[in-house]
Motif scaffolding. Structure first.
Motif, mmCIF file in Angstrom:
data_model
loop_
_atom_site.group_PDB
_atom_site.id
_atom_site.type_symbol
_atom_site.label_atom_id
_atom_site.label_comp_id
_atom_site.label_asym_id
_atom_site.label_seq_id
_atom_site.Cartn_x
_atom_site.Cartn_y
_atom_site.Cartn_z
ATOM 1 N N LEU A 1 0.832 -1.208 0.000
ATOM 2 C CA LEU A 1 0.000 0.000 0.000
ATOM 3 C C LEU A 1 0.864 1.254 0.000
ATOM 4 O O LEU A 1 0.659 2.167 -0.816
ATOM 5 C CB LEU A 1 -0.908 -0.002 1.238
ATOM 6 N N PHE A 2 1.843 1.303 0.903
ATOM 7 C CA PHE A 2 2.697 2.492 1.005
ATOM 8 C C PHE A 2 3.468 2.723 -0.289
ATOM 9 O O PHE A 2 3.570 3.859 -0.774
ATOM 10 C CB PHE A 2 3.671 2.342 2.175
ATOM 11 N N GLU A 3 3.996 1.641 -0.862
ATOM 12 C CA GLU A 3 4.802 1.773 -2.076
ATOM 13 C C GLU A 3 3.941 2.121 -3.277
ATOM 14 O O GLU A 3 4.314 2.982 -4.093
ATOM 15 C CB GLU A 3 5.561 0.472 -2.335
ATOM 16 N N ARG A 4 2.790 1.464 -3.399
ATOM 17 C CA ARG A 4 1.927 1.679 -4.567
ATOM 18 C C ARG A 4 1.501 3.137 -4.695
ATOM 19 O O ARG A 4 1.460 3.685 -5.797
ATOM 20 C CB ARG A 4 0.706 0.765 -4.453
ATOM 21 N N PHE A 5 1.181 3.751 -3.547
ATOM 22 C CA PHE A 5 0.629 5.100 -3.579
ATOM 23 C C PHE A 5 1.578 6.149 -2.998
ATOM 24 O O PHE A 5 1.169 7.280 -2.742
ATOM 25 C CB PHE A 5 -0.723 5.125 -2.857
ATOM 26 N N SER A 6 2.844 5.749 -2.807
ATOM 27 C CA SER A 6 3.882 6.668 -2.295
ATOM 28 C C SER A 6 3.436 7.344 -1.000
ATOM 29 O O SER A 6 3.465 8.569 -0.867
ATOM 30 C CB SER A 6 4.218 7.722 -3.359
ATOM 31 N N LEU A 7 3.022 6.525 -0.040
ATOM 32 C CA LEU A 7 2.517 7.026 1.235
ATOM 33 C C LEU A 7 3.568 6.892 2.333
ATOM 34 O O LEU A 7 4.293 5.897 2.392
ATOM 35 C CB LEU A 7 1.270 6.241 1.655
ATOM 36 N N ASP A 8 3.618 7.887 3.194
ATOM 37 C CA ASP A 8 4.407 7.828 4.418
ATOM 38 C C ASP A 8 3.507 7.203 5.481
ATOM 39 O O ASP A 8 2.445 7.761 5.800
ATOM 40 C CB ASP A 8 4.821 9.239 4.820
ATOM 41 N N PRO A 9 3.890 6.034 6.054
ATOM 42 C CA PRO A 9 3.024 5.392 7.054
ATOM 43 C C PRO A 9 2.626 6.312 8.193
ATOM 44 O O PRO A 9 1.498 6.246 8.693
ATOM 45 C CB PRO A 9 3.865 4.216 7.559
ATOM 46 N N GLY A 10 3.539 7.200 8.588
ATOM 47 C CA GLY A 10 3.262 8.113 9.687
ATOM 48 C C GLY A 10 2.211 9.153 9.358
ATOM 49 O O GLY A 10 1.715 9.841 10.259
ATOM 50 N N GLU A 11 1.863 9.279 8.082
ATOM 51 C CA GLU A 11 0.833 10.234 7.655
ATOM 52 C C GLU A 11 -0.490 9.540 7.348
ATOM 53 O O GLU A 11 -1.405 10.149 6.786
ATOM 54 C CB GLU A 11 1.311 11.011 6.420
ATOM 55 N N CYS A 12 -0.586 8.246 7.724
ATOM 56 C CA CYS A 12 -1.784 7.454 7.407
ATOM 57 C C CYS A 12 -2.505 7.038 8.681
ATOM 58 O O CYS A 12 -1.886 6.782 9.715
ATOM 59 C CB CYS A 12 -1.391 6.186 6.627
ATOM 60 N N PHE A 13 -3.818 6.931 8.577
ATOM 61 C CA PHE A 13 -4.658 6.439 9.665
ATOM 62 C C PHE A 13 -5.571 5.375 9.081
ATOM 63 O O PHE A 13 -6.293 5.617 8.110
ATOM 64 C CB PHE A 13 -5.488 7.575 10.259
ATOM 65 N N PHE A 14 -5.543 4.170 9.676
ATOM 66 C CA PHE A 14 -6.226 3.000 9.127
ATOM 67 C C PHE A 14 -7.451 2.648 9.957
ATOM 68 O O PHE A 14 -7.378 2.588 11.193
ATOM 69 C CB PHE A 14 -5.244 1.827 9.091
ATOM 70 N N ILE A 15 -8.557 2.388 9.292
ATOM 71 C CA ILE A 15 -9.812 1.997 9.953
ATOM 72 C C ILE A 15 -10.169 0.585 9.504
ATOM 73 O O ILE A 15 -10.404 0.349 8.316
ATOM 74 C CB ILE A 15 -10.947 2.973 9.594
ATOM 75 N N ASP A 16 -10.199 -0.342 10.444
ATOM 76 C CA ASP A 16 -10.461 -1.750 10.140
ATOM 77 C C ASP A 16 -11.277 -2.330 11.293
ATOM 78 O O ASP A 16 -11.220 -1.817 12.419
ATOM 79 C CB ASP A 16 -9.134 -2.504 9.989
ATOM 80 N N ASP A 17 -12.020 -3.394 11.026
ATOM 81 C CA ASP A 17 -12.858 -3.976 12.077
ATOM 82 C C ASP A 17 -12.166 -5.094 12.852
ATOM 83 O O ASP A 17 -12.768 -5.659 13.763
ATOM 84 C CB ASP A 17 -14.181 -4.500 11.487
ATOM 85 N N ARG A 18 -10.922 -5.401 12.524
ATOM 86 C CA ARG A 18 -10.228 -6.508 13.200
ATOM 87 C C ARG A 18 -8.972 -5.985 13.896
ATOM 88 O O ARG A 18 -8.114 -5.341 13.280
ATOM 89 C CB ARG A 18 -9.876 -7.605 12.198
ATOM 90 N N GLU A 19 -8.875 -6.330 15.159
ATOM 91 C CA GLU A 19 -7.772 -5.821 15.970
ATOM 92 C C GLU A 19 -6.413 -6.260 15.438
ATOM 93 O O GLU A 19 -5.448 -5.480 15.454
ATOM 94 C CB GLU A 19 -7.945 -6.285 17.420
ATOM 95 N N GLU A 20 -6.320 -7.510 14.957
ATOM 96 C CA GLU A 20 -5.021 -7.986 14.479
ATOM 97 C C GLU A 20 -4.545 -7.193 13.255
ATOM 98 O O GLU A 20 -3.335 -7.029 13.035
ATOM 99 C CB GLU A 20 -5.064 -9.483 14.152
ATOM 100 N N ASN A 21 -5.487 -6.685 12.463
ATOM 101 C CA ASN A 21 -5.102 -5.892 11.288
ATOM 102 C C ASN A 21 -4.602 -4.506 11.692
ATOM 103 O O ASN A 21 -3.681 -3.966 11.070
ATOM 104 C CB ASN A 21 -6.281 -5.775 10.332
ATOM 105 N N ILE A 22 -5.213 -3.941 12.731
ATOM 106 C CA ILE A 22 -4.738 -2.652 13.240
ATOM 107 C C ILE A 22 -3.392 -2.817 13.931
ATOM 108 O O ILE A 22 -2.482 -1.989 13.766
ATOM 109 C CB ILE A 22 -5.776 -2.025 14.188
ATOM 110 N N ASP A 23 -3.234 -3.896 14.684
ATOM 111 C CA ASP A 23 -1.936 -4.150 15.333
ATOM 112 C C ASP A 23 -0.826 -4.261 14.289
ATOM 113 O O ASP A 23 0.274 -3.715 14.475
ATOM 114 C CB ASP A 23 -1.999 -5.438 16.150
#
Length: 201
Positions: free
Chosen positions: A149-171
């Protein structure tokens, strides 16, 4: 500073209720058989092969038919062919996605979902990018899908906020440097978490 909001699909932007899906796809089944299809098809480990891109819906129909009684075969076929059309929009979340776009945040999808996602893409608000697990042959919480995801869209992880319904995916996201929130249906709690992360709503 958060510049990018990353959404999961199921139970975040649209519903994913195995019971509802089975009842919609096979409406004449008794409750006992509904429960059987939920547990032995939708919640079976084989279903993950749709998300991982290892198998298509058509390829899984005979797999499940071999395992379950003949009376369920028509229901199995209807379920595998029709489940994607049983995902209902979560109105408040779709409105939030739209308002975040209007506020200047870039928005992305990161979802464990089969190739059939593309048939319903127009049922969610337009986003700035989409990463579908079946296309990538990777599934959350594998760290590799977050890096993709970060590479495909040239994203800085520190500038991203993820919303998911599973705790293991957020971890896993946090381990990769991306903050996030486990969404359980409480939109007010999500908005507060976004504010705490510095997102202007």
């Amino acid at each position: 500073m958060i510049r990018n909001i990353v959404f999961d699909l199921g139970q975040v932007l649209v519903t994913f209720s195995p019971e509802y899906i089975v009842r919609r796809c096979a409406p004449d089944l008794p409750e006992e058989d509904v429960r059987l299809l939920v547990e032995r098809v939708v919640r079976d480990p084989e279903w993950i092969k749709l998300d991982s891109g290892e198998a298509s819906e058509e390829e899984l129909i005979p797999v499940f038919c071999r395992r379950l009684p003949e009376r369920l075969h028509n229901g199995i076929a209807a379920l595998l062919r029709g489940w994607i059309d049983c995902l209902l929009p979560i109105g408040e979340m779709q409105a939030l996605a739209q308002s975040l776009g209007g506020a200047g945040y870039r928005r992305y999808l990161l979802s464990n979902v089969s190739h059939r996602f593309w048939a319903i893409k127009e049922q969610i608000p337009p986003l700035d990018g989409y990463l579908v697990s079946a296309d990538e042959r990777l599934i959350k919480p594998d760290p590799a899908i977050y890096q993709r995801l970060f590479e495909r869209f040239s994203l800085d992880p520190g500038e991203c906020f993820f919303i998911d319904d599973r705790e293991e995916n957020i971890d896993a996201a946090r381990a990769c440097g991306m903050d996030g929130f486990v969404f359980t249906g409480d939109v007010a709690a999500l908005k507060e978490a976004l504010r705490q992360a510095g997102v202007v709503l």
